[in-house]
Design a protein around this motif. Structure first.
Motif, short mmCIF file in Angstrom:
data_model
loop_
_atom_site.label_atom_id
_atom_site.label_comp_id
_atom_site.label_asym_id
_atom_site.label_seq_id
_atom_site.Cartn_x
_atom_site.Cartn_y
_atom_site.Cartn_z
N MET A 68 2.21 12.50 -9.27
CA MET A 68 1.82 11.71 -8.11
C MET A 68 2.63 11.74 -7.12
O MET A 68 2.22 11.92 -6.03
N VAL B 280 -7.16 7.13 2.55
CA VAL B 280 -6.17 6.26 1.94
C VAL B 280 -5.73 6.49 0.70
O VAL B 280 -4.50 5.92 0.58
N TYR B 281 -6.12 7.48 -0.06
CA TYR B 281 -5.80 7.47 -1.26
C TYR B 281 -4.07 8.07 -1.18
O TYR B 281 -3.42 7.50 -2.08
N THR C 116 -1.90 5.01 -0.61
CA THR C 116 -1.94 4.22 -1.82
C THR C 116 -0.82 4.79 -2.84
O THR C 116 -0.45 4.16 -3.41
N LEU C 117 -1.22 6.19 -3.12
CA LEU C 117 -0.75 6.57 -4.44
C LEU C 117 0.95 6.90 -4.25
O LEU C 117 1.48 6.72 -5.04
N TRP D 290 2.44 3.60 -4.95
CA TRP D 290 2.36 3.44 -6.31
C TRP D 290 3.28 4.26 -7.26
O TRP D 290 4.03 3.80 -7.95
N THR E 283 5.10 -0.16 -3.27
CA THR E 283 3.86 -0.45 -3.66
C THR E 283 3.37 -1.61 -2.79
O THR E 283 2.09 -1.27 -2.45
N GLY F 184 1.72 0.12 0.13
CA GLY F 184 0.74 1.11 -0.24
C GLY F 184 -0.54 0.03 -0.35
O GLY F 184 -1.56 0.27 0.16
N LEU F 185 -0.21 -1.23 -0.91
CA LEU F 185 -1.26 -2.17 -1.01
C LEU F 185 -1.85 -2.71 0.20
O LEU F 185 -3.06 -2.76 0.32
N THR G 5 -4.24 -0.10 1.97
CA THR G 5 -5.48 -0.21 1.32
C THR G 5 -6.32 -1.13 1.70
O THR G 5 -7.27 -0.94 2.51
N ALA G 6 -5.68 -2.43 1.96
CA ALA G 6 -6.51 -3.53 2.23
C ALA G 6 -6.64 -3.32 3.60
O ALA G 6 -8.02 -3.53 4.07
N ILE H 52 -9.37 -0.32 4.16
CA ILE H 52 -10.67 -0.44 3.84
C ILE H 52 -11.47 -1.61 4.51
O ILE H 52 -12.70 -1.73 5.04
N TYR I 76 -4.75 7.34 -13.35
CA TYR I 76 -5.12 8.65 -13.55
C TYR I 76 -6.72 8.87 -13.58
O TYR I 76 -7.41 9.67 -13.11
N VAL J 120 -11.52 3.35 -3.90
CA VAL J 120 -10.47 2.62 -3.32
C VAL J 120 -10.22 1.24 -3.72
O VAL J 120 -9.32 0.78 -4.17
N LEU K 266 -8.83 1.32 -7.48
CA LEU K 266 -7.36 1.66 -7.42
C LEU K 266 -6.56 0.27 -7.08
O LEU K 266 -5.78 0.01 -7.72
N PHE K 267 -7.08 -0.21 -5.82
CA PHE K 267 -6.65 -1.57 -5.51
C PHE K 267 -6.43 -2.50 -6.40
O PHE K 267 -5.25 -3.27 -6.67
N MET L 28 -3.93 -1.77 -9.33
CA MET L 28 -2.55 -1.58 -8.85
C MET L 28 -2.26 -3.15 -8.67
O MET L 28 -1.00 -3.52 -9.09
N LEU L 29 -2.90 -3.87 -8.11
CA LEU L 29 -2.55 -5.41 -7.93
C LEU L 29 -2.39 -6.31 -9.01
O LEU L 29 -1.52 -6.79 -9.35
#
Lengths: 330, 167
Positions: free
Chosen positions: A73, A127-128, A131-132, A135, A143, A146-147, A150-151, A154, B30, B68, B71-72, B75-76
């Protein structure tokens, strides 16, 4: 005509990557001028070779991969970030039909009847990568970055999508070509000022630019999602960020500023390219200007702005536009 | 037409491969990514059938927004690593039964409905955004509005369920 497609794709990708190199220079020069500094002036006249020097430096940097990172990743994430940035502007026209002798071709890669939706689809999957990256680095700052990304992405996607609806309703089509043609007499910024402001704000948040650059806040997250990246992989993130800036400028110019439309564009189709370039250049300048001027806003304020201010206003704008269009019989 | 079938077979193989990958993956991240690739592959299949609107809506809604969020949340909550496979246990017969039924149905469909090329031709109709919009808001207006009401009530329900009383 597969060659036509290939050449056009090549032109698009090469202009975006060259544009990326010179937007970095532009940003450094403009920031320096605003902060009363000199800026890069060593490599070539007026620092014009600086991007090339940067690229050579980045190629020779050591590639580090943290021990506990998810290696697959970690390597794929920069690629996933760059590809959407490169392909999203494929539906934007660069000018009217170009005719050379007997050969005539529309200036633009693809004129599809769901162009706006295509832009939405590509932005929603872009966004992937971020985020990845956050992570897979196995680093708490990364991390968190990335979070946050994402937030944030979206949340602002909704307002962005609703801002698209204004021009779409005025033009009566989802194709970017039709939207640009509908602005022949009057650019939509005059008819849809609210949608324009929402698009501008939400797009800044969508590409993580100041004052919404929370995912990469240096002070609190060291650098956010790309803190563990070095060398060319870092360069790819950098490239994605600047190409997204260019893309936002091009799409915004096409939706609200009339795209390639301008005086004498019908007689000289190549002028369309120049107009689009100038509009995008102005847009990029404003983005950099905002970065130099505004402080970063707090994270809860950012979310509140997205959900409680921009989203309702965008919804109201769609409603009002629809009602007015029905009343005047547009 | 042969090229179209070839592309379809390749895409179908990718779709099935990613779906299986999602099921057997022991890492939740994954698994999510396999599902995203699956959605995107299915979107390309729609594109092949001449339905760009459905295709891009699929990418925007499923691959973009919903996954998404998955995934969020993963991860969280830090739930990437699933425990080692615990075996199928009592569910074994149910799983085998469902698999057999689905395979038999697919086989029957192929036998009764003839070859695949026919299905490709039949679906190649006008599916632009304008015609989809007209159909949705005229012929299917009631189901459309009902769906939106159901979604809204689900939304309100989720908020009510998670809302805590003020201390």
């Amino acid at each position: 005509m597969i060659w036509e497609w290939l050449i056009k794709s090549l032109v698009l990708i090469l202009s975006l990557t060259t544009g990326f190199a010179y937007v970095t220079l532009m940003e450094r020069v403009v920031l320096a001028r605003i902060q009363v500094r000199i800026g890069p002036n060593r490599a070539g006249p007026r620092g014009i070779l600086q991007p090339i020097a940067d690229a050579i430096k980045l190629i020779f940097k050591e590639e580090l991969i943290p021990t506990n990172a998810d290696k697959f990743m970690f390597i794929v994430a920069p690629v996933i970030t760059v590809i959407p940035a490169l392909v999203v502007s494929a539906v934007v026209p660069w000018g009217p039909t170009l005719t050379i002798g007997n050969f005539s071709t529309p200036m633009g890669l693809a004129d599809i009847n769901v162009g706006v939706l295509y832009i939405m689809a590509i932005t929603s999957i872009s966004v992937y990568g971020i985020t990845l990256a956050g992570w897979s680095s196995n680093n708490k700052y990364a991390t968190l970055g990335g979070l946050r990304a994402t937030a944030q992405m979206i949340s602002y996607e909704l307002a962005l999508g609703l801002a698209f609806v204004g021009p779409v309703m005025l033009a009566g089509s989802l194709s970017i070509n039709s939207i640009v043609e509908a602005q022949k007499t009057l650019p939509f910024i005059l008819l849809q000022p609210v949608a324009f402001v929402i698009y501008f704000t939400a797009s800044l948040a969508e590409i993580n630019r100041a004052p919404f650059d929370m995912p990469e806040a240096e002070q609190e997250l060291t650098a956010g999602y790309h803190v563990e990246y070095s060398g060319m992989k870092f360069a790819l993130f950098f490239m994605a960020e600047y190409i997204k800036m260019i893309t936002v400028a091009i799409i915004g110019s096409s939706l609200f500023l009339g795209g390639y439309q301008g005086p004498f564009v019908d007689q000289y189709p190549l002028l369309g390219f120049v107009y689009l370039f100038l509009k995008a250049f102005l847009w990029l300048f404003v983005i950099i200007w905002i970065r130099a001027t505004l402080p970063r806003i707090r994270y809860d304020r950012l979310m509140a702005l997205g959900w409680k201010v921009l989203f309702p206003i965008a919804l109201a704008n769609v409603l009002v536009t629809a009602v007015v269009l029905v009343l005047i019989g547009g | 037409m042969t090229i179209q079938i070839l592309v379809f077979l390749i895409l179908a193989a990718i779709a099935i491969g990613t779906a299986v990958g999602m099921l057997v993956s022991r890492n939740a991240i994954y698994a999510v990514l396999f599902l995203v690739s699956n959605f995107i592959t299915v979107a390309v299949l729609y594109l092949l059938l001449g339905a760009p609107f459905i295709s891009l809506a699929q990418v925007t809604v499923y691959a973009g927004a919903i996954m998404v969020l998955f995934l969020f949340v993963i991860m969280l909550l830090g739930g990437e690593k699933l425990p080692v496979a615990a075996g199928w246990g009592k569910q074994r017969w149910a799983i085998i039964g469902v698999a057999v039924v689905v395979l038999v149905e697919a086989g029957l469909l192929l036998v009764l409905k003839g070859d695949m090329s026919l299905m490709l031709i039949e679906s190649a109709m006008d599916a632009g955004p304008a015609s989809i919009g007209m159909t949705l808001f005229t012929k299917y207006a009631l189901p459309f509005e009902l769906t939106s009401v159901i979604l809204l009530s689900a939304l309100v329900g989720a908020i009510v369920l998670t809302k805590q009383d003020k201390p």
